[in-house]
Design an enzyme around this catalytic site. Sequence first.
Site, PDB file in Angstrom:
ATOM      1  N   PRO A  70       0.794  -1.225   0.000  1.00 22.40           N
ATOM      2  CA  PRO A  70       0.000   0.000   0.000  1.00 22.40           C
ATOM      3  C   PRO A  70       0.830   1.281   0.000  1.00 22.40           C
ATOM      4  O   PRO A  70       1.878   1.361   0.653  1.00 22.40           O
ATOM      5  CB  PRO A  70      -0.820  -0.105   1.300  1.00 22.40           C
ATOM      6  CG  PRO A  70      -0.114  -1.114   2.128  1.00 22.40           C
ATOM      7  CD  PRO A  70       0.527  -2.059   1.173  1.00 22.40           C
ATOM      8  N   ARG A  74       5.127  10.880  -2.671  1.00 25.70           N
ATOM      9  CA  ARG A  74       4.933  10.559  -1.257  1.00 25.70           C
ATOM     10  C   ARG A  74       6.226  10.802  -0.471  1.00 25.70           C
ATOM     11  O   ARG A  74       7.221  10.108  -0.678  1.00 25.70           O
ATOM     12  CB  ARG A  74       4.548   9.074  -1.154  1.00 25.70           C
ATOM     13  CG  ARG A  74       4.417   8.566   0.239  1.00 25.70           C
ATOM     14  CD  ARG A  74       4.303   7.048   0.266  1.00 25.70           C
ATOM     15  NE  ARG A  74       4.150   6.605   1.632  1.00 25.70           N
ATOM     16  CZ  ARG A  74       4.300   5.364   2.030  1.00 25.70           C
ATOM     17  NH1 ARG A  74       4.592   4.415   1.164  1.00 25.70           N
ATOM     18  NH2 ARG A  74       4.154   5.045   3.300  1.00 25.70           N
ATOM     19  N   TYR A  77      11.338   8.706   0.937  1.00 27.25           N
ATOM     20  CA  TYR A  77      11.257   7.617  -0.039  1.00 27.25           C
ATOM     21  C   TYR A  77      11.898   7.946  -1.391  1.00 27.25           C
ATOM     22  O   TYR A  77      11.896   7.105  -2.284  1.00 27.25           O
ATOM     23  CB  TYR A  77       9.790   7.220  -0.251  1.00 27.25           C
ATOM     24  CG  TYR A  77       9.135   6.697   1.013  1.00 27.25           C
ATOM     25  CD1 TYR A  77       9.595   5.528   1.627  1.00 27.25           C
ATOM     26  CD2 TYR A  77       8.062   7.369   1.611  1.00 27.25           C
ATOM     27  CE1 TYR A  77       9.004   5.051   2.794  1.00 27.25           C
ATOM     28  CE2 TYR A  77       7.466   6.895   2.767  1.00 27.25           C
ATOM     29  CZ  TYR A  77       7.940   5.740   3.354  1.00 27.25           C
ATOM     30  OH  TYR A  77       7.364   5.252   4.503  1.00 27.25           O
ATOM     31  N   HIS A 133      12.740  -2.726   1.941  1.00 26.88           N
ATOM     32  CA  HIS A 133      12.178  -1.422   2.286  1.00 26.88           C
ATOM     33  C   HIS A 133      13.080  -0.322   1.762  1.00 26.88           C
ATOM     34  O   HIS A 133      14.313  -0.423   1.867  1.00 26.88           O
ATOM     35  CB  HIS A 133      12.056  -1.268   3.808  1.00 26.88           C
ATOM     36  CG  HIS A 133      11.134  -2.267   4.424  1.00 26.88           C
ATOM     37  ND1 HIS A 133       9.767  -2.155   4.365  1.00 26.88           N
ATOM     38  CD2 HIS A 133      11.391  -3.427   5.072  1.00 26.88           C
ATOM     39  CE1 HIS A 133       9.220  -3.192   4.962  1.00 26.88           C
ATOM     40  NE2 HIS A 133      10.179  -3.988   5.397  1.00 26.88           N
ATOM     41  N   ARG A 144      12.952   4.539  12.475  1.00 28.59           N
ATOM     42  CA  ARG A 144      11.841   5.499  12.388  1.00 28.59           C
ATOM     43  C   ARG A 144      10.919   5.366  13.622  1.00 28.59           C
ATOM     44  O   ARG A 144      11.402   5.093  14.711  1.00 28.59           O
ATOM     45  CB  ARG A 144      11.113   5.288  11.054  1.00 28.59           C
ATOM     46  CG  ARG A 144      12.056   5.529   9.858  1.00 28.59           C
ATOM     47  CD  ARG A 144      11.357   5.264   8.542  1.00 28.59           C
ATOM     48  NE  ARG A 144      10.243   6.167   8.340  1.00 28.59           N
ATOM     49  CZ  ARG A 144       9.284   5.972   7.426  1.00 28.59           C
ATOM     50  NH1 ARG A 144       9.346   4.907   6.631  1.00 28.59           N
ATOM     51  NH2 ARG A 144       8.305   6.826   7.299  1.00 28.59           N
TER      52      ARG A 144
HETATM   53  C1  DQA Z   1       8.227   1.050   3.726  1.00 28.67           C
HETATM   54  C2  DQA Z   1       8.349   1.260   5.228  1.00 28.67           C
HETATM   55  C3  DQA Z   1       7.000   1.085   5.900  1.00 28.67           C
HETATM   56  O1  DQA Z   1       7.113   1.325   7.297  1.00 28.67           O
HETATM   57  C4  DQA Z   1       5.989   2.065   5.346  1.00 28.67           C
HETATM   58  O2  DQA Z   1       4.715   1.840   5.911  1.00 28.67           O
HETATM   59  C5  DQA Z   1       5.926   2.027   3.853  1.00 28.67           C
HETATM   60  C6  DQA Z   1       7.179   1.969   3.112  1.00 28.67           C
HETATM   61  C7  DQA Z   1       9.563   1.347   2.998  1.00 28.67           C
HETATM   62  O3  DQA Z   1       9.724   0.897   1.879  1.00 28.67           O
HETATM   63  O4  DQA Z   1      10.429   2.028   3.569  1.00 28.67           O
HETATM   64  O5  DQA Z   1       4.859   2.128   3.257  1.00 28.67           O
HETATM   65  O6  DQA Z   1       7.881  -0.291   3.471  1.00 28.67           O
END
Ligand code: DQA
Length: 147
Positions: free
Chosen positions: A9, A17, A22, A100, A107
């Site tokens: 998601p 975003r 990211y 990730h 975090r």
């Molecule tokens: C994530 C890290 C998750 O905590 C967050 O909810 C995401 C992105 C990442 O790629 O850093 O949606 O998976």
Amino acid sequence: MRILVLSGPNLHRLGKRQPEVYGHRTLEQIHERIRGDAVALGAAVECRQSNHEGELVEWIGAAQEQGFAGIVFNPGAYTHTSYALYDALLAANIPCVEVHLSNPEAREPFRRRSRTAPACVGKVAGFGEDSYLLGLRGLLQRLAGSR
Ligand code: DQA
């Protein structure tokens, strides 16, 4: 060798975003890079994204029958909540590497626990889009070693 690359998601909003967390690149741009790397590594990837837990469960459950040898998976926030995805990965009969973009453990406290990583053979986090590429490399090496 075919590998399924899944993103959960809100990852469809990459580029817009929280770019400070990211990065500025879109998921489609990242997918393009993964496809290129896969070819160079002698593999083929299929990249999919869903905001729906049940759809991800179904894709994971069907992956082996569809001829995929392994999964690279960024479960997004489902990482921290989803026993359904944990169970799906346990039942998949093919290895999964969790990836990730950010390093969730650096975090907010709720991100420090992954429900899904215990069902994976490994995890790569904190390297931006390179996490997907590193995860793909690790998975392919592992699969080559198990042949
Ligand atoms: C994530 C890290 C998750 O905590 C967050 O909810 C995401 C992105 C990442 O790629 O850093 O949606 O998976």
